[in-house]
Scaffold this motif. Structure first.
Motif, PDB file in Angstrom:
ATOM      1  N   LEU A   1       0.841  -1.196   0.000  1.00  0.00           N
ATOM      2  CA  LEU A   1       0.000   0.000   0.000  1.00  0.00           C
ATOM      3  C   LEU A   1       0.879   1.250   0.000  1.00  0.00           C
ATOM      4  O   LEU A   1       2.075   1.198   0.273  1.00  0.00           O
ATOM      5  CB  LEU A   1      -0.905   0.005   1.241  1.00  0.00           C
TER       6      LEU A   1
ATOM      7  N   ASP B   1      -2.996   5.220   1.617  1.00  0.00           N
ATOM      8  CA  ASP B   1      -3.822   4.178   2.231  1.00  0.00           C
ATOM      9  C   ASP B   1      -3.501   3.983   3.716  1.00  0.00           C
ATOM     10  O   ASP B   1      -3.845   2.949   4.305  1.00  0.00           O
ATOM     11  CB  ASP B   1      -3.605   2.844   1.503  1.00  0.00           C
ATOM     12  N   GLU B   2      -2.875   4.978   4.317  1.00  0.00           N
ATOM     13  CA  GLU B   2      -2.424   4.875   5.698  1.00  0.00           C
ATOM     14  C   GLU B   2      -3.569   4.619   6.671  1.00  0.00           C
ATOM     15  O   GLU B   2      -3.398   3.956   7.701  1.00  0.00           O
ATOM     16  CB  GLU B   2      -1.691   6.170   6.088  1.00  0.00           C
TER      17      GLU B   2
ATOM     18  N   LYS C   1      -5.960   2.634   6.366  1.00  0.00           N
ATOM     19  CA  LYS C   1      -6.349   1.223   6.350  1.00  0.00           C
ATOM     20  C   LYS C   1      -5.498   0.372   7.300  1.00  0.00           C
ATOM     21  O   LYS C   1      -5.840  -0.759   7.573  1.00  0.00           O
ATOM     22  CB  LYS C   1      -6.218   0.657   4.933  1.00  0.00           C
ATOM     23  N   VAL C   2      -4.415   0.911   7.807  1.00  0.00           N
ATOM     24  CA  VAL C   2      -3.512   0.164   8.683  1.00  0.00           C
ATOM     25  C   VAL C   2      -3.581   0.761  10.078  1.00  0.00           C
ATOM     26  O   VAL C   2      -3.491   1.965  10.264  1.00  0.00           O
ATOM     27  CB  VAL C   2      -2.059   0.220   8.141  1.00  0.00           C
TER      28      VAL C   2
END
Length: 180
Positions: free
Chosen positions: A32, A36-37, A39-40
């Protein structure tokens, strides 16, 4: 605090830096981008057992007594099954060594009919002319009295099929002889 211990602000800053570094490595590992940070998520996940809560029942000590009390029903059923099989095998063994040995049915040669034929059958059975090897397995030990009794039972059974009245007369004679 002591001389070697960091201040709480320094710890918070160190934790934030380490969390950012771990998040970047995780994003790269799963393919990623920085976009997309969200999403983690990085957090503490203990790989040891969770401490018991107040609602949880107390842990039991491991031991033979605990194991038996927890598994009493299955153990009891297993023992019952083993005992039942043992009893069944004992009954089969006892039945296999009994007096009733299956052999070929003898032919009845009755001389004449009626009471004379019955008398000749009784005399023939009483003479004990049973052949020991006739229809019996060679490994089975059977004494002469058992063979004689078996032959007599077989002959009377055949006689009952052929001439029921003569067989009844024979049985009556045996009964009257035994009572005298």
């Amino acid at each position: 605090a002591g001389q070697n211990e960091p201040s709480p602000e320094a710890l918070k800053q160190f934790i934030a830096e380490q969390t950012d570094q771990i998040k970047e490595k995780a994003l790269r590992a799963i393919g990623l981008t920085k976009a997309d940070e969200a999403k983690v998520a990085i957090g503490w996940y203990y790989d040891t057992a969770v401490a018991a809560s107040a609602d949880a029942p107390p842990a039991k000590a491991a031991g033979i007594v605990t194991m038996l009390t927890d598994n009493a029903k299955p153990v009891g059923l297993g023992l019952l099954a083993v005992v039942s099989l043992g009893v069944m095998l004992m009954m089969m063994r006892k039945a296999a060594s009994g007096v009733t040995i299956a052999g070929p049915e003898p032919s009845l040669s009755m001389v004449g009919g009626g009471a004379g034929g019955v008398q000749s059958l009784a005399d023939e059975a009483a003479a004990g002319d049973a052949d020991e090897a006739d229809g019996y397995s060679p490994g089975m030990e059977v004494d002469a009295e058992t063979l004689r009794t078996q032959k007599m039972v077989e002959k009377v059974g055949g006689m009952v099929k052929q001439n029921p009245e003569a067989a009844a007369n024979l049985v009556r004679r045996w009964i009257t002889k035994k009572t005298k």
